[in-house]
Design an enzyme around this catalytic site. Structure first.
Site, PDB file in Angstrom:
ATOM      1  N   LEU A 131      -4.176  -4.315  10.061  1.00 48.69           N
ATOM      2  CA  LEU A 131      -5.183  -3.286   9.797  1.00 48.69           C
ATOM      3  C   LEU A 131      -5.178  -2.225  10.880  1.00 48.69           C
ATOM      4  CD1 LEU A 131      -8.042  -3.473  11.626  1.00 48.69           C
ATOM      5  CD2 LEU A 131      -8.289  -5.574  10.342  1.00 48.69           C
ATOM      6  N   CYS A 142      -3.797   6.727   1.639  1.00 44.95           N
ATOM      7  CA  CYS A 142      -3.644   5.550   0.782  1.00 44.95           C
ATOM      8  C   CYS A 142      -3.459   5.923  -0.681  1.00 44.95           C
ATOM      9  CB  CYS A 142      -4.817   4.598   0.958  1.00 44.95           C
ATOM     10  SG  CYS A 142      -5.012   4.060   2.686  1.00 44.95           S
ATOM     11  N   GLY A 187       0.800  -1.219   0.000  1.00 47.15           N
ATOM     12  CA  GLY A 187       0.000   0.000   0.000  1.00 47.15           C
ATOM     13  C   GLY A 187       0.831   1.266   0.000  1.00 47.15           C
TER      14      GLY A 187
END
Length: 213
Positions: A154, A171, A75
């Site tokens: 997460l 992100c 990511g």
């Protein structure tokens, strides 16, 4: 929750420095053997921006006095800070019988399940991993797989200062809205939401969670 699935140790770590925790995850992954039980680490981080492997400098708009760390997770850039529930997954994919995509779906579904318990409808987006309420992101995901094992996990926004998200493109998406449980009317302790999150994750994956001494 499964009573006969693989064992999963649950560790409550409180508030931790990001770099030290990241080093501990890598060390755990490098030292584990086929007999090492998988673990979940639940914690909060001191304020920090982290760049994933795909992160680009232009998505850091104005970090100011908050440190930026180049991480090895997947990511792009995100923010961690107090009031955000972190769930790190130190799992063996072979033991779990999961591929990475299935694990990501289990993570997303776990957050969606927690929110549904409180009357909040959330969803995943295939083109942008994470969990969203409307167009606002409430949970970000990022994993690293090494030697067939995962680490990172997460970040679930519970009751935090959201201002630092305005200093980045969350992100990698310019102008992405960010939300949190408190602003959605969920006024329960983080520990309660953490228990619910772990329960949903175990139901999704077949793990059997045990609290570590």
């Amino acid at each position: 929750m499964s009573q006969d699935g693989p064992r999963l140790l649950l560790r409550h770590l409180g508030r931790r420095d990001y770099a030290e925790t990241w080093a501990a995850m890598r060390d755990f992954t490098d030292r584990r053997t086929p007999d090492t039980p998988s673990e979940i680490w639940l914690l909060e981080h001191d304020p920090v921006f982290t760049q994933g492997q795909a992160g680009r400098a232009e998505h850091l708009l104005a970090p100011g006095d908050i440190p930026v760390i180049q991480s090895d997770r997947g990511g792009q850039v995100t923010y961690h800070g107090p009031g955000q529930l972190i769930m790190y997954l130190l799992l063996s994919l072979r033991e779990a019988g999961l591929g990475v995509r299935a694990l990501v779906s289990a993570m997303e579904n776990s957050v969606i399940g927690v929110l549904a318990e409180h009357g909040v409808e959330a969803r995943a987006r295939p083109e942008a991993p994470g969990v969203y309420v409307g167009e606002a992101k409430i949970a970000a995901l990022g994993l690293r797989v090494r030697r067939g094992c995962t680490y990172h996990g997460l970040a679930f926004n519970i009751d935090m200062d959201l201002e630092p998200f305005g200093r980045i493109d969350p992100c990698g998406y310019r102008g992405m809205a960010v939300t949190q449980a408190r602003d959605l009317g969920i006024d329960v302790p983080m520990a309660e939401l953490a228990r619910s999150l772990v329960g949903h994750f175990c139901r999704e994956t077949g793990y059997r969670a045990e609290t570590s001494d």
